[in-house]
Design a protein around this motif. Structure first.
Motif, short mmCIF file in Angstrom:
data_model
loop_
_atom_site.label_atom_id
_atom_site.label_comp_id
_atom_site.label_asym_id
_atom_site.label_seq_id
_atom_site.Cartn_x
_atom_site.Cartn_y
_atom_site.Cartn_z
N TYR A 100 0.87 -0.93 0.21
CA TYR A 100 0.13 0.02 -0.26
C TYR A 100 0.78 0.80 -0.58
CZ TYR A 100 -4.45 -2.85 0.67
OH TYR A 100 -5.30 -3.68 1.13
N LYS A 101 0.27 2.35 -0.73
CA LYS A 101 1.05 3.14 -0.77
C LYS A 101 -0.34 4.51 -0.05
CE LYS A 101 3.38 3.21 -4.97
NZ LYS A 101 3.19 3.57 -6.23
N THR A 102 0.33 5.92 0.87
CA THR A 102 0.25 6.85 1.53
C THR A 102 -0.12 7.95 1.34
OG1 THR A 102 1.58 7.51 2.88
CG2 THR A 102 -0.03 5.28 3.91
N MET A 103 -1.77 8.53 0.85
CA MET A 103 -1.77 10.86 0.64
C MET A 103 -2.22 11.10 1.92
SD MET A 103 -2.97 9.77 -2.83
CE MET A 103 -2.87 11.59 -3.53
N ILE A 104 -1.20 11.85 2.85
CA ILE A 104 -1.12 12.86 3.44
C ILE A 104 -2.19 13.93 3.53
CG2 ILE A 104 -0.45 13.75 5.38
CD1 ILE A 104 1.98 11.77 5.83
N GLY A 105 -3.85 14.20 4.43
CA GLY A 105 -3.70 15.28 4.28
C GLY A 105 -3.80 15.91 5.57
N VAL A 106 -4.02 17.54 5.79
CA VAL A 106 -3.52 17.81 6.82
C VAL A 106 -5.02 18.53 7.02
CG1 VAL A 106 -2.59 19.99 8.23
CG2 VAL A 106 -1.80 18.42 5.97
N GLY A 107 -5.93 18.32 7.84
CA GLY A 107 -7.18 19.02 8.44
C GLY A 107 -7.20 20.67 9.33
N ARG A 108 -6.10 21.04 9.94
CA ARG A 108 -6.24 21.93 10.46
C ARG A 108 -6.86 22.38 11.67
NH1 ARG A 108 -5.67 26.26 6.02
NH2 ARG A 108 -7.51 25.03 4.77
N GLY A 109 -7.19 21.28 11.31
CA GLY A 109 -8.02 21.56 13.28
C GLY A 109 -9.03 22.03 12.74
N ALA A 110 -9.75 21.63 11.67
CA ALA A 110 -11.31 22.91 11.60
C ALA A 110 -12.04 21.33 10.59
CB ALA A 110 -11.41 23.30 10.22
N SER A 111 -12.97 20.66 11.98
CA SER A 111 -14.62 19.91 11.01
C SER A 111 -14.73 19.87 10.17
CB SER A 111 -14.78 20.08 12.13
OG SER A 111 -15.88 20.64 12.08
N VAL A 112 -15.06 20.84 9.53
CA VAL A 112 -15.40 21.35 7.67
C VAL A 112 -14.22 20.91 6.99
CG1 VAL A 112 -16.52 23.02 6.67
CG2 VAL A 112 -17.14 22.91 8.70
N ILE A 113 -13.05 21.03 7.70
CA ILE A 113 -11.88 20.70 6.36
C ILE A 113 -11.70 19.36 6.41
CG2 ILE A 113 -9.44 21.09 5.61
CD1 ILE A 113 -9.70 23.68 6.78
N GLU A 114 -11.69 18.74 7.78
CA GLU A 114 -11.88 17.50 8.15
C GLU A 114 -12.80 16.28 7.12
OE1 GLU A 114 -9.52 17.15 12.29
OE2 GLU A 114 -11.42 16.86 12.14
N ALA A 115 -13.85 16.79 7.42
CA ALA A 115 -14.87 15.81 6.70
C ALA A 115 -14.71 16.04 5.15
CB ALA A 115 -16.05 16.81 7.14
N SER A 116 -14.41 17.54 4.80
CA SER A 116 -13.69 17.07 3.06
C SER A 116 -13.03 16.64 2.58
CB SER A 116 -14.06 18.59 2.78
OG SER A 116 -13.13 19.52 2.00
N MET A 117 -12.06 16.95 2.93
CA MET A 117 -10.95 15.87 2.91
C MET A 117 -11.48 14.31 3.14
SD MET A 117 -7.26 17.82 4.11
CE MET A 117 -6.21 17.10 3.13
N ILE A 118 -11.80 13.96 4.12
CA ILE A 118 -12.14 12.64 4.05
C ILE A 118 -13.30 12.03 3.19
CG2 ILE A 118 -13.87 10.92 5.13
CD1 ILE A 118 -12.99 12.54 7.78
N GLU A 119 -13.67 13.49 2.43
CA GLU A 119 -14.65 12.53 0.93
C GLU A 119 -14.07 12.64 -0.54
OE1 GLU A 119 -17.74 16.46 1.00
OE2 GLU A 119 -19.04 15.00 2.89
N THR A 120 -12.86 13.76 -0.41
CA THR A 120 -11.76 13.41 -1.15
C THR A 120 -11.02 12.29 -1.30
OG1 THR A 120 -11.97 15.61 -1.45
CG2 THR A 120 -10.29 14.69 -2.34
N MET A 121 -11.17 11.82 -0.23
CA MET A 121 -10.49 10.30 -0.12
C MET A 121 -11.21 8.51 -0.51
SD MET A 121 -8.14 10.76 3.47
CE MET A 121 -6.69 12.22 3.68
#
Length: 341
Positions: A100-121
């Motif tokens: 497996y390969k990994t890709m890292i996302g940074v949520g910056r401690g903001a729930s809106v950004i985190e939710a958006s990044m999970i949806e993108t993943m």
């Protein structure tokens, strides 16, 4: 009396809805979803347009039909926390051994950004996600876990059923810190935490506060327990630290919820002319690389970040393989005694 309006339940969008909207068969949609050989660009565009229009998100079972991409997403709060590199290194090493390969996302401690990044993943068809100290609620994590295998680090939700967690046993770690100070002869022991207003109940600092209070009671020091709160981590705190150290009722010993604040407290104590540990004893949490520097020499609780990373990887791989029952793993921490005691 006004008649109460009864709302109809929202219908879940399925692969059949996508097929009907695109004017193709369910089998054709399935081929596009699993990136099958021989799918024309015209068919792919037609299906993907309907997917976007209907906001369709495949279930975990549906994802399994189209095969794996052998990619895993890692979502972290930031890239500055020294706890993170050994966790990420351990995750990368463990997953790479399984291809497996990994890709890292940074949520910056903001729930809106985190939710958006999970949806993108999810949209990028990753096979699983590891979340590190997310700010989104357990309810949201559970919802995303219906669509993709998820393991969470730094998030205490032992009752979660849709995803797994791996944590340092933060309650025990805090108890070890207090007992270590007590064994050195200190009795006026306070904890330095932060204002948790707006934070989910799953944050690690809450478990550390629980452990601090439990240890103080066990040591017959309940009447002396104090939790001194700094501003939230994303806000400036230098002035708050200076005020804490300058207060005439300053505790003799401090258990600090994280090295992120313990190291600045040591620096501020030095600037204020306080001798450590003669005037003030300090123990932190995380055993960060900075804590081990000779000029810092901060005692701290080691939570085995490499073990946490390996544990999270193992759980995610078994989730991807089809395990459904949730597992919640606690890694035992240990005290690293240094000169600040």
């Amino acid at each position: 009396m006004k008649k109460q309006e009864i709302k109809e339940p929202v219908e879940r969008i399925t692969i059949r809805h996508v097929a009907h909207d695109a004017g193709v068969s369910v089998a054709a949609v399935s081929k596009v979803l699993r990136n099958a050989y021989g799918v024309s660009e015209a068919l792919r565009l037609k299906v993907e347009t309907s997917i976007e229009k209907l906001r369709y998100r495949p279930s975990v079972a549906a994802r399994a039909m189209r095969g794996r991409t052998y990619t895993v997403g890692i979502l972290v709060i930031d890239l500055f926390n020294p706890f993170l590199p050994p966790v990420i290194d351990a995750v990368n090493e463990a997953l790479s051994q399984s291809g497996y390969k990994t890709m890292i996302g940074v949520g910056r401690g903001a729930s809106v950004i985190e939710a958006s990044m999970i949806e993108t993943m999810i949209d990028n068809r990753m096979d699983g996600v590891i979340l590190v100290a997310p700010r989104i609620s357990d309810r949201m994590v559970e919802r995303f876990a219906e669509q993709i295998p998820i393991v969470v680090i730094g998030h205490h939700e032992p009752e979660a059923t849709g995803y797994d967690t791996v944590n340092s046993d933060d309650r025990i770690g805090a108890m070890l810190a207090v007992r270590c100070l007590h064994d050195r002869g200190y009795r006026d022991i306070a904890m330095v935490g932060y204002d948790r207003t707006g934070s989910p109940s799953s944050v690690v600092s809450l478990q550390r506060e629980v452990g601090y209070q439990e240890a103080m009671r066990d040591l017959d020091l309940a009447d002396r327990q104090r939790i001194l709160r700094l501003p939230p981590p994303e806000e400036p705190r230098d002035e708050a630290i200076k005020s804490l150290l300058a207060h005439p009722g300053r505790p003799r010993a401090l258990f600090v919820w994280s090295d992120l604040d313990a190291v600045p407290i040591l620096a501020a104590a030095c600037e204020a002319g306080l001798r450590v540990p003669t005037d003030l004893a300090v123990i932190g949490y995380d055993n960060s690389p900075v804590a081990a520097l000779p000029l810092v020499d901060l005692a701290s609780i080691d939570q085995d970040p490499s073990g946490i990373g390996r544990g999270a990887s193992d759980l995610l791989l078994s989730r991807i393989e089809g395990r459904r029952e949730a597992e919640h793993v606690l890694i035992q921490p240990r005290v690293i005694a240094r000169g600040s005691l």
